[in-house]
Design an enzyme around this catalytic site. Structure first.
Site, short mmCIF file in Angstrom:
data_model
loop_
_atom_site.label_atom_id
_atom_site.label_comp_id
_atom_site.label_asym_id
_atom_site.label_seq_id
_atom_site.Cartn_x
_atom_site.Cartn_y
_atom_site.Cartn_z
N ARG A 99 0.97 -1.35 0.09
CA ARG A 99 -0.06 0.12 0.18
C ARG A 99 0.90 1.26 -0.13
NH1 ARG A 99 -2.85 -3.10 3.88
NH2 ARG A 99 -4.56 -4.03 2.85
N LYS B 244 1.76 11.71 -10.73
CA LYS B 244 1.05 11.03 -11.48
C LYS B 244 1.67 9.41 -11.97
CE LYS B 244 -2.34 13.77 -14.00
NZ LYS B 244 -2.61 14.17 -15.20
N GLU C 158 7.12 18.99 -24.31
CA GLU C 158 6.44 19.42 -23.20
C GLU C 158 6.67 20.95 -22.78
OE1 GLU C 158 4.16 17.58 -22.08
OE2 GLU C 158 4.36 15.52 -22.37
N LYS D 213 5.42 23.68 -13.00
CA LYS D 213 4.33 22.38 -12.86
C LYS D 213 4.12 22.37 -11.19
CE LYS D 213 3.45 17.59 -14.02
NZ LYS D 213 3.79 16.51 -14.65
N GLU E 121 -5.99 16.56 -9.84
CA GLU E 121 -7.04 17.09 -10.90
C GLU E 121 -8.46 17.34 -10.67
OE1 GLU E 121 -4.73 16.00 -14.47
OE2 GLU E 121 -6.75 15.49 -15.48
N ARG F 95 -5.09 21.49 -12.87
CA ARG F 95 -4.15 20.59 -13.48
C ARG F 95 -4.07 20.03 -14.88
NH1 ARG F 95 -0.51 15.85 -10.29
NH2 ARG F 95 0.59 15.32 -12.27
N ASN G 278 -2.40 19.26 -19.75
CA ASN G 278 -2.88 18.39 -20.92
C ASN G 278 -3.16 19.15 -22.39
OD1 ASN G 278 -3.63 15.35 -20.85
ND2 ASN G 278 -4.21 16.11 -18.66
N HIS H 141 -2.58 17.54 -25.57
CA HIS H 141 -2.60 16.02 -25.28
C HIS H 141 -3.96 15.28 -25.64
CE1 HIS H 141 0.91 16.82 -23.00
NE2 HIS H 141 1.12 15.38 -22.71
N HIS I 169 -2.66 12.17 -27.59
CA HIS I 169 -2.89 10.72 -27.09
C HIS I 169 -3.51 9.89 -28.03
CE1 HIS I 169 -2.26 11.73 -22.29
NE2 HIS I 169 -1.09 11.08 -23.04
N HIS J 10 5.66 9.58 -27.31
CA HIS J 10 4.61 10.71 -26.60
C HIS J 10 5.04 12.29 -26.79
CE1 HIS J 10 2.19 11.81 -23.52
NE2 HIS J 10 3.01 12.66 -23.02
P1 NAD Z 1 10.88 6.46 -22.31
O1 NAD Z 1 10.68 6.22 -20.99
O2 NAD Z 1 10.21 5.54 -23.24
O3 NAD Z 1 12.22 6.83 -22.87
C1 NAD Z 1 12.56 7.21 -24.22
C2 NAD Z 1 13.76 6.30 -24.71
O4 NAD Z 1 14.75 6.80 -24.08
C3 NAD Z 1 13.49 4.83 -24.28
O5 NAD Z 1 13.93 3.93 -25.37
C4 NAD Z 1 14.52 4.89 -23.09
O6 NAD Z 1 15.24 3.62 -22.94
C5 NAD Z 1 15.66 5.51 -23.68
N1 NAD Z 1 16.57 6.37 -22.55
C6 NAD Z 1 16.16 6.99 -21.46
N2 NAD Z 1 17.01 7.52 -20.87
C7 NAD Z 1 18.00 7.50 -21.55
C8 NAD Z 1 19.22 8.32 -21.60
N3 NAD Z 1 19.55 9.25 -20.69
N4 NAD Z 1 20.09 8.03 -22.61
C9 NAD Z 1 19.58 7.58 -23.89
N5 NAD Z 1 18.65 6.84 -23.91
C10 NAD Z 1 17.77 7.02 -22.90
O7 NAD Z 1 9.94 7.69 -22.80
P2 NAD Z 1 10.02 9.24 -21.97
O8 NAD Z 1 9.80 10.10 -23.38
O9 NAD Z 1 10.86 9.45 -21.33
O10 NAD Z 1 8.46 9.18 -21.40
C11 NAD Z 1 7.22 9.07 -21.82
C12 NAD Z 1 6.12 8.50 -20.94
O11 NAD Z 1 5.94 9.50 -19.96
C13 NAD Z 1 4.69 8.04 -21.54
O12 NAD Z 1 4.50 6.84 -21.38
C14 NAD Z 1 4.11 9.21 -21.13
O13 NAD Z 1 2.69 8.79 -20.95
C15 NAD Z 1 4.48 9.24 -19.82
N6 NAD Z 1 4.42 10.81 -19.18
C16 NAD Z 1 3.73 10.89 -17.93
C17 NAD Z 1 3.52 12.02 -17.22
C18 NAD Z 1 3.17 12.05 -15.95
O14 NAD Z 1 2.84 13.16 -15.49
N7 NAD Z 1 3.21 10.93 -15.21
C19 NAD Z 1 3.61 13.03 -18.07
C20 NAD Z 1 3.96 13.26 -19.48
C21 NAD Z 1 4.26 11.86 -19.81
MG MG Z 2 2.76 14.62 -21.65
#
Ligand code: NAD
Ligand code: MG
Length: 351
Positions: free
Chosen positions: A113, A135, A177, A216, A226, A231, A235, A238, A242, A253
């Protein structure tokens, strides 16, 4: 390095931002029972860093990429946590991009939990956005982020050190972003416009990351879960982003967010939410990062997936967060017919 506080009702969180932040991990994790979650790419690049900085903690290495942001990976993490006999006072460190951060955060919130969580984002997108604000989620049955929690990490450690190994394409995703944040905050927008030629310069990225995190944090402090609606502003771009991401799956993304912002800037104009000149200003910034708009086959079907968006309230309604004026946004609710028709028309005009 800057220290940014994010105090929500659920838990105080501290974001360390800038060069040298990763050096603080020693102090943050001192005496803690640590468990690390990462993905195979990051592990390949940072194996030594992990060994040196996480004191020989067990490491759960997941397959990389959005298509692995699912229940199988989640349960792999939870199984390994159990095998490692983590306790309530253990600390899960999510070391990777947004995918690792979202799943690691979710596992930390579920195991017993809830145990302590620390986010060490290694992509620009994760540093400016996903690691901050609590999130967590996995995708399920084709719906993005549909299973998740709000769970604040105790620390977020954003060090530009990790950006050095990032492919250009991933930097662009983070810039998506960042531009979104600029469309919500006039000061950030001014800075982006003044520095439009420095978007890929690490010293600029370090500075703007801290600005975006601070923005943020301010939003999340006011509306952690939200509820009030504020918040939702995060988006912007998005809803469409999305929907296209879910349907086409080819890009990442951040790229879909950029494309979503571009298409939605025209929707904002069409429905008189935003003046032409301001929409053009935003499109000029987007154009610095997104050089070419891809041609989309079956875009009406893709746009139809926006009906699954979590912001929607009515059955056949699509909610959009649109730019209104500098530093201001507005929510527009369209019928699915109006929305899909607009996306089709705008994308057709751009192709
Ligand atoms: P990701 O985690 O898939 O990373 C992108 C690629 O970069 C992957 O292949 C990863 O292995 C590689 N990588 C990571 N760090 C590296 C580094 N230092 N050097 C070389 N390669 C590296 O994608 P992302 O773009 O980081 O994140 C996208 C995700 O985040 C989505 O699933 C999205 O829904 C989520 N997201 C969440 C929130 C939230 O508030 N929680 C907000 C925006 C996006
Ligand atoms: Mg995003």
């Amino acid at each position: 390095m800057q220290t940014i506080a994010l105090n929500t009702k659920s838990r105080p969180s501290t974001v360390l931002c800038g060069a040298g932040a990763a050096k603080q991990l020693d102090t943050i994790l001192d005496g803690k029972d640590v468990f690390v979650v990462t993905d195979e790419n990051v592990y390949g690049l940072y194996k030594d860093f992990i060994a040196e900085n996480f004191g020989g903690a067990p490491v759960c290495v997941l397959p990389a990429g959005e298509r692995h942001k699912n229940r199988h990976s989640l349960f792999t993490i939870l199984d390994k946590m159990l095998q490692a006999r983590l306790r309530r006072n253990s600390t899960l460190v999510a070391f990777g991009g947004g995918v690792v951060g979202d799943m690691g955060g979710l596992a930390a919130s579920l195991y017993m939990r809830g145990i302590h969580a620390v986010q060490v984002p290694t992509t620009l997108l994760a540093q400016v956005d996903s690691s901050v604000g609590g999130k967590t989620a996995i995708d399920h049955r084709g719906v993005k982020n549909v299973i998740g929690t709000f769970y604040q990490p105790e620390y977020v450690v954003c060090d530009p050190l990790f950006l050095r190994t990032l492919p250009q394409r991933e930097l662009k995703c983070g810039l998506g972003e960042i531009i979104k944040t600029g469309a919500l905050d006039a000061k950030i927008l001014d800075k982006l416009e003044r520095n439009a030629e420095r978007f890929f310069d690490f010293s600029f990225l370090e500075e703007i990351t801290a600005d975006c995190v601070r923005f943020k944090a301010g939003v999340v402090e006011k509306d952690e879960c939200e509820r009030s609606g504020l918040r939702k502003c995060l988006n912007m771009g998005h809803t469409t982003g999305h929907a296209l991401e879910l349907f086409y799956k080819r890009r990442s993304h951040g790229e879909y967010v950029l494309i979503g912002m571009l298409l939605e800037s025209y929707i904002a104009e069409k429905f008189d939410i935003c003046a032409h000149d301001y929409a053009e200003e935003l499109r000029a910034l987007i154009g610095k990062v997104l050089k070419r708009v891809p041609r989309f086959e079956n875009i009406a079907e893709a746009a139809g997936l926006a009906l699954y968006d979590k912001k929607n309230q009515g059955e056949n309604e699509v909610s959009l967060i649109l730019p209104a004026k500098r530093g201001e946004f507005a929510e527009l609710r369209l019928t699915d017919e109006d929305y899909i028709g607009s996306v089709e028309e705008i994308a057709g005009g751009l192709a």
